[in-house]
Write a protein that holds these residues in place. Structure first.
Motif, PDB file in Angstrom:
ATOM      1  N   PHE A 312      45.645 -84.656  25.922  1.00 17.66           N
ATOM      2  CA  PHE A 312      46.187 -84.537  27.273  1.00 17.66           C
ATOM      3  C   PHE A 312      45.064 -84.478  28.297  1.00 17.66           C
ATOM      4  O   PHE A 312      45.111 -85.151  29.336  1.00 17.66           O
ATOM      5  CB  PHE A 312      47.076 -83.291  27.361  1.00 17.66           C
ATOM      6  N   ASP A 313      44.043 -83.704  27.989  1.00 21.25           N
ATOM      7  CA  ASP A 313      42.950 -83.499  28.926  1.00 21.25           C
ATOM      8  C   ASP A 313      42.090 -84.749  29.082  1.00 21.25           C
ATOM      9  O   ASP A 313      41.870 -85.224  30.199  1.00 21.25           O
ATOM     10  CB  ASP A 313      42.076 -82.336  28.450  1.00 21.25           C
ATOM     11  N   THR A 314      41.609 -85.286  27.967  1.00 21.00           N
ATOM     12  CA  THR A 314      40.614 -86.360  28.032  1.00 21.00           C
ATOM     13  C   THR A 314      41.234 -87.744  28.117  1.00 21.00           C
ATOM     14  O   THR A 314      40.874 -88.548  28.978  1.00 21.00           O
ATOM     15  CB  THR A 314      39.672 -86.284  26.819  1.00 21.00           C
ATOM     16  N   LEU A 315      42.158 -88.042  27.201  1.00 21.67           N
ATOM     17  CA  LEU A 315      42.698 -89.395  27.142  1.00 21.67           C
ATOM     18  C   LEU A 315      43.649 -89.688  28.305  1.00 21.67           C
ATOM     19  O   LEU A 315      43.884 -90.855  28.632  1.00 21.67           O
ATOM     20  CB  LEU A 315      43.421 -89.624  25.814  1.00 21.67           C
ATOM     21  N   LEU A 316      44.175 -88.641  28.934  1.00 21.56           N
ATOM     22  CA  LEU A 316      45.106 -88.859  30.041  1.00 21.56           C
ATOM     23  C   LEU A 316      44.456 -88.550  31.393  1.00 21.56           C
ATOM     24  O   LEU A 316      44.247 -89.448  32.215  1.00 21.56           O
ATOM     25  CB  LEU A 316      46.357 -88.004  29.838  1.00 21.56           C
ATOM     26  N   ILE A 317      44.095 -87.281  31.626  1.00 19.38           N
ATOM     27  CA  ILE A 317      43.595 -86.877  32.933  1.00 19.38           C
ATOM     28  C   ILE A 317      42.219 -87.482  33.220  1.00 19.38           C
ATOM     29  O   ILE A 317      41.994 -88.086  34.282  1.00 19.38           O
ATOM     30  CB  ILE A 317      43.526 -85.339  33.040  1.00 19.38           C
ATOM     31  N   CYS A 318      41.276 -87.324  32.276  1.00 24.16           N
ATOM     32  CA  CYS A 318      39.930 -87.852  32.502  1.00 24.16           C
ATOM     33  C   CYS A 318      39.928 -89.382  32.578  1.00 24.16           C
ATOM     34  O   CYS A 318      39.184 -89.973  33.375  1.00 24.16           O
ATOM     35  CB  CYS A 318      38.985 -87.398  31.385  1.00 24.16           C
ATOM     36  N   SER A 319      40.749 -90.038  31.768  1.00 25.02           N
ATOM     37  CA  SER A 319      40.824 -91.502  31.818  1.00 25.02           C
ATOM     38  C   SER A 319      41.335 -91.975  33.166  1.00 25.02           C
ATOM     39  O   SER A 319      40.864 -92.980  33.712  1.00 25.02           O
ATOM     40  CB  SER A 319      41.734 -92.031  30.700  1.00 25.02           C
ATOM     41  N   MET A 320      42.290 -91.246  33.723  1.00 26.82           N
ATOM     42  CA  MET A 320      42.806 -91.629  35.033  1.00 26.82           C
ATOM     43  C   MET A 320      41.719 -91.528  36.094  1.00 26.82           C
ATOM     44  O   MET A 320      41.597 -92.400  36.968  1.00 26.82           O
ATOM     45  CB  MET A 320      44.004 -90.751  35.402  1.00 26.82           C
ATOM     46  N   THR A 321      40.908 -90.474  36.041  1.00 26.22           N
ATOM     47  CA  THR A 321      39.791 -90.362  36.978  1.00 26.22           C
ATOM     48  C   THR A 321      38.835 -91.538  36.834  1.00 26.22           C
ATOM     49  O   THR A 321      38.384 -92.120  37.827  1.00 26.22           O
ATOM     50  CB  THR A 321      39.029 -89.040  36.748  1.00 26.22           C
ATOM     51  N   ALA A 322      38.538 -91.903  35.601  1.00 28.81           N
ATOM     52  CA  ALA A 322      37.630 -93.027  35.354  1.00 28.81           C
ATOM     53  C   ALA A 322      38.192 -94.321  35.917  1.00 28.81           C
ATOM     54  O   ALA A 322      37.469 -95.109  36.543  1.00 28.81           O
ATOM     55  CB  ALA A 322      37.379 -93.160  33.853  1.00 28.81           C
ATOM     56  N   PHE A 323      39.492 -94.560  35.718  1.00 25.92           N
ATOM     57  CA  PHE A 323      40.104 -95.784  36.227  1.00 25.92           C
ATOM     58  C   PHE A 323      40.111 -95.808  37.758  1.00 25.92           C
ATOM     59  O   PHE A 323      39.911 -96.854  38.375  1.00 25.92           O
ATOM     60  CB  PHE A 323      41.530 -95.930  35.691  1.00 25.92           C
ATOM     61  N   ILE A 324      40.375 -94.628  38.369  1.00 23.26           N
ATOM     62  CA  ILE A 324      40.353 -94.549  39.833  1.00 23.26           C
ATOM     63  C   ILE A 324      38.991 -94.975  40.370  1.00 23.26           C
ATOM     64  O   ILE A 324      38.874 -95.764  41.317  1.00 23.26           O
ATOM     65  CB  ILE A 324      40.692 -93.122  40.298  1.00 23.26           C
ATOM     66  N   ILE A 325      37.929 -94.454  39.748  1.00 20.64           N
ATOM     67  CA  ILE A 325      36.574 -94.726  40.232  1.00 20.64           C
ATOM     68  C   ILE A 325      36.161 -96.165  39.949  1.00 20.64           C
ATOM     69  O   ILE A 325      35.665 -96.878  40.837  1.00 20.64           O
ATOM     70  CB  ILE A 325      35.574 -93.747  39.579  1.00 20.64           C
ATOM     71  N   LEU A 326      36.358 -96.608  38.720  1.00 17.43           N
ATOM     72  CA  LEU A 326      35.818 -97.902  38.307  1.00 17.43           C
ATOM     73  C   LEU A 326      36.594 -99.095  38.845  1.00 17.43           C
ATOM     74  O   LEU A 326      36.056-100.201  38.926  1.00 17.43           O
ATOM     75  CB  LEU A 326      35.752 -97.967  36.773  1.00 17.43           C
ATOM     76  N   THR A 327      37.861 -98.897  39.220  1.00 13.09           N
ATOM     77  CA  THR A 327      38.604-100.014  39.818  1.00 13.09           C
ATOM     78  C   THR A 327      38.249-100.215  41.282  1.00 13.09           C
ATOM     79  O   THR A 327      38.421-101.301  41.831  1.00 13.09           O
ATOM     80  CB  THR A 327      40.127 -99.799  39.711  1.00 13.09           C
ATOM     81  N   THR A 328      37.721 -99.169  41.919  1.00  9.67           N
ATOM     82  CA  THR A 328      37.404 -99.265  43.350  1.00  9.67           C
ATOM     83  C   THR A 328      35.909 -99.237  43.631  1.00  9.67           C
ATOM     84  O   THR A 328      35.459 -99.784  44.642  1.00  9.67           O
ATOM     85  CB  THR A 328      38.061 -98.107  44.123  1.00  9.67           C
ATOM     86  N   THR A 329      35.126 -98.584  42.751  1.00 10.56           N
ATOM     87  CA  THR A 329      33.682 -98.442  42.970  1.00 10.56           C
ATOM     88  C   THR A 329      32.941 -98.780  41.684  1.00 10.56           C
ATOM     89  O   THR A 329      32.493 -97.877  40.961  1.00 10.56           O
ATOM     90  CB  THR A 329      33.339 -96.999  43.416  1.00 10.56           C
ATOM     91  N   PRO A 330      32.795-100.077  41.348  1.00 15.78           N
ATOM     92  CA  PRO A 330      32.138-100.449  40.090  1.00 15.78           C
ATOM     93  C   PRO A 330      30.703 -99.949  39.983  1.00 15.78           C
ATOM     94  O   PRO A 330      30.225 -99.653  38.895  1.00 15.78           O
ATOM     95  CB  PRO A 330      32.192-101.982  40.110  1.00 15.78           C
ATOM     96  N   GLU A 331      29.990 -99.853  41.112  1.00 13.50           N
ATOM     97  CA  GLU A 331      28.603 -99.386  41.127  1.00 13.50           C
ATOM     98  C   GLU A 331      28.509 -98.159  42.020  1.00 13.50           C
ATOM     99  O   GLU A 331      28.186 -98.247  43.201  1.00 13.50           O
ATOM    100  CB  GLU A 331      27.674-100.497  41.642  1.00 13.50           C
ATOM    101  N   PRO A 332      28.787 -96.962  41.475  1.00 12.34           N
ATOM    102  CA  PRO A 332      28.852 -95.744  42.314  1.00 12.34           C
ATOM    103  C   PRO A 332      27.489 -95.160  42.635  1.00 12.34           C
ATOM    104  O   PRO A 332      27.227 -93.991  42.400  1.00 12.34           O
ATOM    105  CB  PRO A 332      29.671 -94.793  41.442  1.00 12.34           C
ATOM    106  N   ALA A 333      26.581 -95.988  43.163  1.00 16.49           N
ATOM    107  CA  ALA A 333      25.243 -95.502  43.465  1.00 16.49           C
ATOM    108  C   ALA A 333      25.277 -94.591  44.687  1.00 16.49           C
ATOM    109  O   ALA A 333      25.936 -94.874  45.683  1.00 16.49           O
ATOM    110  CB  ALA A 333      24.312 -96.687  43.721  1.00 16.49           C
TER     111      ALA A 333
END
Length: 493
Positions: A312-333
């Motif tokens: 629940f914690d990693t595969l759901l909540i943390c994955s959603m955070t990753a998708f939010i960031i990587l779909t909008t900010t591929p290079e988060p420098a």
């Protein structure tokens, strides 16, 4: 102060890189093989057990259910690390760090099962006459291994880390996010007002004992999870064309030749595994303190529920955070932490999303404070029987929450990493030899399920075990499941 911080960071990096990460991986793989991948094989059973509801006692009081204990542990697990921690892992380790977080969750599910099943087996009744239970690593070290000193060391470490340091960090995070979202947040009165409000709210939540804590977290955790997942889903759907690229970046970053040549592969692995363990706490020894509070018919049930919590914690909540960031900010420098997640949301959904995230962070951090407090309370009960200690502990926790809102906690956060490393080391060294008992419990559980029964454990099923207090020989006849309904052993409904 900067010199002290550098020393702490160096100690922390060495402890995790050369000792804890290899130990966490090896222990998780060993538990996975010995249990025949219980965290994957019995996933449907986890969902079934989560729906179990504890029956009211004869005095009318309601015990803590599996779901209630699950939400207490989830409240401590699902914190600002799921928003800020994942963003930091991506910034430092690239998209490939997300893959290794997933791997850590899949392996760590077995460790979570072992430690929580043991916590249920060796739990004790609370001395306050409330009919609730206490348990966790300190208890199974003393009762299962027959060693009190490691239990005392662990109890002190978790009380300081979760009860004090992490609650100060959560309070500081709420204040920082709120000050950036609320007009007048930079005024001198704002931080003290937020700190006082948090202390009052936390005091109301914790003074009713574990039942009130359970009742609060059963509301907060689902609400905060649903709101955050809905926002994340909206971002992903609006950027659906980028999803194949994101998945490619995650897998490619985990194994890519470019990352290997640039020295980034090691960073991806280290950040993914380290942040993954910080996020889901599998093997850390914290979640078993909540798991022991549940009233279930078999220790394996809570082991399965707490294993589900890792997913629940990693595969759901943390994955959603990753998708939010990587779909909008591929290079988060140049950005990291909650600021990166917040900017990714506002870029896609608009300015209102930043304010909603502020509310979500409040719920995440506040529920974490509740769970963190309970971990300390459970271990205070292990350390001493003096009645005055618990009120003093509560007062110190509330004071720390207030003070945490007022200033920077960079040094204490890094120091908490060291304390968490000590916790994980002590706990893993304890559950490795005790895991044989957890696997015996699993065999007993599966045998009863194959016979069509709702599993019930009693001390007579394993009479050779010592230190078992709360599983007497006399139990009602186990129910038999027929057509989805549970009826008595004699067949009467």
């Amino acid at each position: 102060m900067s010199t002290l911080d550098s020393v702490i960071v160096g100690l922390n990096d060495g402890l995790w890189t050369y000792l804890l990460i290899p130990l966490v991986i090896c222990a998780g793989l060993y538990f996975t093989v010995r249990s025949k991948a219980v965290q994957l094989r019995l996933f449907p059973e986890m969902l079934r057990v989560l729906k179990d509801r504890s029956q009211p006692r004869a005095d009318g009081s309601k015990p803590v259910s599996s779901f209630g204990a699950f939400t207490i542990s989830a409240a401590a697990r699902v914190g600002t690390g799921n928003i800020a921690g994942v963003a930091t892992a991506i910034t430092l380790g690239g998209a490939g760090a997300v893959f290794w977080m997933w791997v850590m969750a899949l392996i760590g599910g077995a460790s979570a099962f072992v430690e929580s099943a043991l916590a249920q087996l060796y739990k004790v009744r609370a001395r306050d006459g409330s009919g609730t239970y206490r348990g966790g690593p300190a208890y199974y070290m003393q009762r299962g291994l027959g060693k009190r000193r490691p239990g005392v060391l662990f109890a002190v470490a978790i009380t300081v880390t979760f009860g004090f340091v992490f609650n100060a960090v959560q309070s500081n995070t709420i204040t920082a996010v709120a000050s950036g979202s609320v007009s007048g947040g930079g005024a001198g009165w704002f931080a003290p007002a937020v700190g006082l409000l948090l202390a009052v709210l936390l005091g109301i939540a914790i003074c009713g004992g574990v039942r009130r804590i359970s009742s609060v977290t059963t509301v907060l955790v689902p609400v905060m999870a649903v709101v955050y997942l809905l926002m994340g889903t909206a971002v992903v759907l609006l950027n659906l064309d980028d999803l194949p690229r994101v998945l490619g970046d995650i897998v490619g970053g985990a194994f890519g030749v470019k990352e290997l040549a640039a020295g980034g592969l090691g960073a991806a692995i280290q950040q993914g595994i380290r942040r993954g363990m910080f996020s889901n706490e599998a093997g850390l020894g914290s979640a078993p303190n909540a798991g022991a509070a549940a009233e279930v018919t078999h220790p394996v049930k809570q082991g399965l529920v707490q294993s589900l919590g890792v997913f629940f914690d990693t595969l759901l909540i943390c994955s959603m955070t990753a998708f939010i960031i990587l779909t909008t900010t591929p290079e988060p420098a140049g950005r990291q932490g909650a600021d990166l997640t917040q900017s990714a949301l506002t870029d896609t959904l608009g300015g209102w999303a930043g304010h909603v995230l502020t509310a979500v962070v409040f719920l995440l951090a506040f529920s974490s404070m509740i769970g963190n407090y309970y971990y300390g309370e459970s271990n205070i009960g292990f350390l001493t029987r003096r009645a005055w200690v618990l009120p003093v502990y509560r007062a110190v926790v509330l004071a720390v929450v207030y003070l945490g809102a007022l200033g920077s906690v960079g040094v204490v956060w890094n120091l908490a990493d060291v304390f968490m490393g000590v916790m994980a080391l002590i706990n893993l060294l304890a559950i490795l030899p005790l895991s044989a008992i957890a696997f015996r419990l699993l065999d007993d559980y599966q045998a009863q399920r194959r016979a069509g029964r709702d599993p019930v454990f009693t001390g007579s099923r394993m009479p050779d075990l010592r230190g078992v207090e709360c599983w007497p020989d006399e139990r009602p006849a186990p129910a038999v499941e027929r057509g989805g309904e549970r009826v008595g052993a004699a067949g009467a409904s």
